[in-house]
Design a protein around this motif. Structure first.
Motif, PDB file in Angstrom:
ATOM      1  N   ILE A 145       1.548 -73.029   3.716  1.00  0.00           N
ATOM      2  CA  ILE A 145       2.465 -72.409   2.755  1.00  0.00           C
ATOM      3  C   ILE A 145       1.791 -72.417   1.384  1.00  0.00           C
ATOM      4  O   ILE A 145       0.887 -73.220   1.130  1.00  0.00           O
ATOM      5  CB  ILE A 145       3.831 -73.148   2.681  1.00  0.00           C
ATOM      6  N   SER A 146       2.259 -71.528   0.504  1.00  0.00           N
ATOM      7  CA  SER A 146       1.656 -71.448  -0.834  1.00  0.00           C
ATOM      8  C   SER A 146       2.216 -72.539  -1.747  1.00  0.00           C
ATOM      9  O   SER A 146       3.236 -73.166  -1.436  1.00  0.00           O
ATOM     10  CB  SER A 146       1.930 -70.075  -1.438  1.00  0.00           C
ATOM     11  N   GLU A 147       1.547 -72.721  -2.878  1.00  0.00           N
ATOM     12  CA  GLU A 147       1.982 -73.726  -3.853  1.00  0.00           C
ATOM     13  C   GLU A 147       3.377 -73.381  -4.388  1.00  0.00           C
ATOM     14  O   GLU A 147       4.222 -74.277  -4.558  1.00  0.00           O
ATOM     15  CB  GLU A 147       0.969 -73.781  -4.997  1.00  0.00           C
ATOM     16  N   ASP A 148       3.639 -72.102  -4.616  1.00  0.00           N
ATOM     17  CA  ASP A 148       4.948 -71.670  -5.119  1.00  0.00           C
ATOM     18  C   ASP A 148       6.044 -71.940  -4.083  1.00  0.00           C
ATOM     19  O   ASP A 148       7.135 -72.393  -4.428  1.00  0.00           O
ATOM     20  CB  ASP A 148       4.935 -70.181  -5.480  1.00  0.00           C
ATOM     21  N   GLU A 149       5.747 -71.627  -2.811  1.00  0.00           N
ATOM     22  CA  GLU A 149       6.720 -71.902  -1.747  1.00  0.00           C
ATOM     23  C   GLU A 149       7.020 -73.388  -1.664  1.00  0.00           C
ATOM     24  O   GLU A 149       8.172 -73.796  -1.516  1.00  0.00           O
ATOM     25  CB  GLU A 149       6.184 -71.419  -0.387  1.00  0.00           C
ATOM     26  N   ALA A 150       5.966 -74.188  -1.761  1.00  0.00           N
ATOM     27  CA  ALA A 150       6.134 -75.641  -1.697  1.00  0.00           C
ATOM     28  C   ALA A 150       7.021 -76.124  -2.836  1.00  0.00           C
ATOM     29  O   ALA A 150       7.939 -76.937  -2.636  1.00  0.00           O
ATOM     30  CB  ALA A 150       4.785 -76.340  -1.738  1.00  0.00           C
ATOM     31  N   ARG A 151       6.763 -75.622  -4.038  1.00  0.00           N
ATOM     32  CA  ARG A 151       7.550 -76.030  -5.214  1.00  0.00           C
ATOM     33  C   ARG A 151       9.018 -75.634  -5.030  1.00  0.00           C
ATOM     34  O   ARG A 151       9.921 -76.413  -5.279  1.00  0.00           O
ATOM     35  CB  ARG A 151       6.961 -75.386  -6.471  1.00  0.00           C
ATOM     36  N   THR A 152       9.258 -74.414  -4.557  1.00  0.00           N
ATOM     37  CA  THR A 152      10.627 -73.930  -4.342  1.00  0.00           C
ATOM     38  C   THR A 152      11.342 -74.784  -3.296  1.00  0.00           C
ATOM     39  O   THR A 152      12.501 -75.173  -3.493  1.00  0.00           O
ATOM     40  CB  THR A 152      10.613 -72.450  -3.883  1.00  0.00           C
ATOM     41  N   MET A 153      10.643 -75.071  -2.196  1.00  0.00           N
ATOM     42  CA  MET A 153      11.252 -75.878  -1.143  1.00  0.00           C
ATOM     43  C   MET A 153      11.571 -77.286  -1.647  1.00  0.00           C
ATOM     44  O   MET A 153      12.633 -77.834  -1.353  1.00  0.00           O
ATOM     45  CB  MET A 153      10.340 -75.930   0.089  1.00  0.00           C
TER      46      MET A 153
END
Length: 182
Positions: A145-153
């Motif tokens: 997963i991307s860094e942005d996806e990780a942050r959102t999750m």
């Protein structure tokens, strides 16, 4: 890592905390205080509620009617040995538990017990959050997963954590009010 799974686990932690609260005496008869009582029945520990009918005929009495009269003394012994602090009265066919009124000191002790159960529930919710965040970080590290996806999750998981911890606080507040009400 699915958010629904995390939420489901957190909900179960809140339900477990609620069940723990139900075992605390509040000065009124409540059959749930007997949920943790196990009876040594034919050599194996058996929950009391599967051996007897439990009812509350009035606000200060719990009656226990065994399905098998031969288990009456075993049930009486199990209640005496448990940590609920009530003395069973056996009349040969039914067991009665009289709930004495709580003293103010005992009420304060029970509030502390409730707070301990609430803290255990919060720790459980936080552990679920930690495990979920660790999984997300591993997925990010492995480029799943991307860094942005990780942050959102992670933000969503933190919001869930806050929601369920506030639920536990709300249940604790209700229980404290229930305990302290004379």
């Amino acid at each position: 890592m699915k958010l629904a799974d995390v939420e489901s686990h957190m909900q179960k932690a809140v339900e477990s905390t609620q069940r723990a609260f139900n075992t605390i005496r509040t000065g009124r008869a409540n059959a749930a205080i007997l949920d943790k009582v196990m009876v040594e029945y034919y050599g194996s520990p058996t929950p009391l509620k599967s051996l007897a009918g439990i009812s509350t005929p009035d606000a200060s009495t719990i009656t226990i009617q065994p399905y098998d009269r031969g288990s009456l003394n075993l049930i009486e012994k199990a209640i005496s040995m448990s940590d609920i602090g009530l003395t069973p009265n056996n009349d040969g066919s039914i067991i009665r538990l009289n709930i004495p009124p709580l003293t103010s000191d005992r009420r304060k002790e029970l509030v502390k017990v409730a707070a301990k159960y609430a803290e255990e529930g919060k720790v459980s919710v936080r552990n679920i959050r930690r495990d979920a965040v660790d999984t997300i970080r591993k997925q990010e590290k492995n480029s799943e997963i991307s860094e942005d996806e990780a942050r959102t999750m992670q933000d969503n998981i933190q919001k869930l954590t806050d929601k369920y911890i506030s639920k536990i606080d709300q249940i604790l507040s209700e229980k404290e009010t229930d305990i302290m009400t004379v």
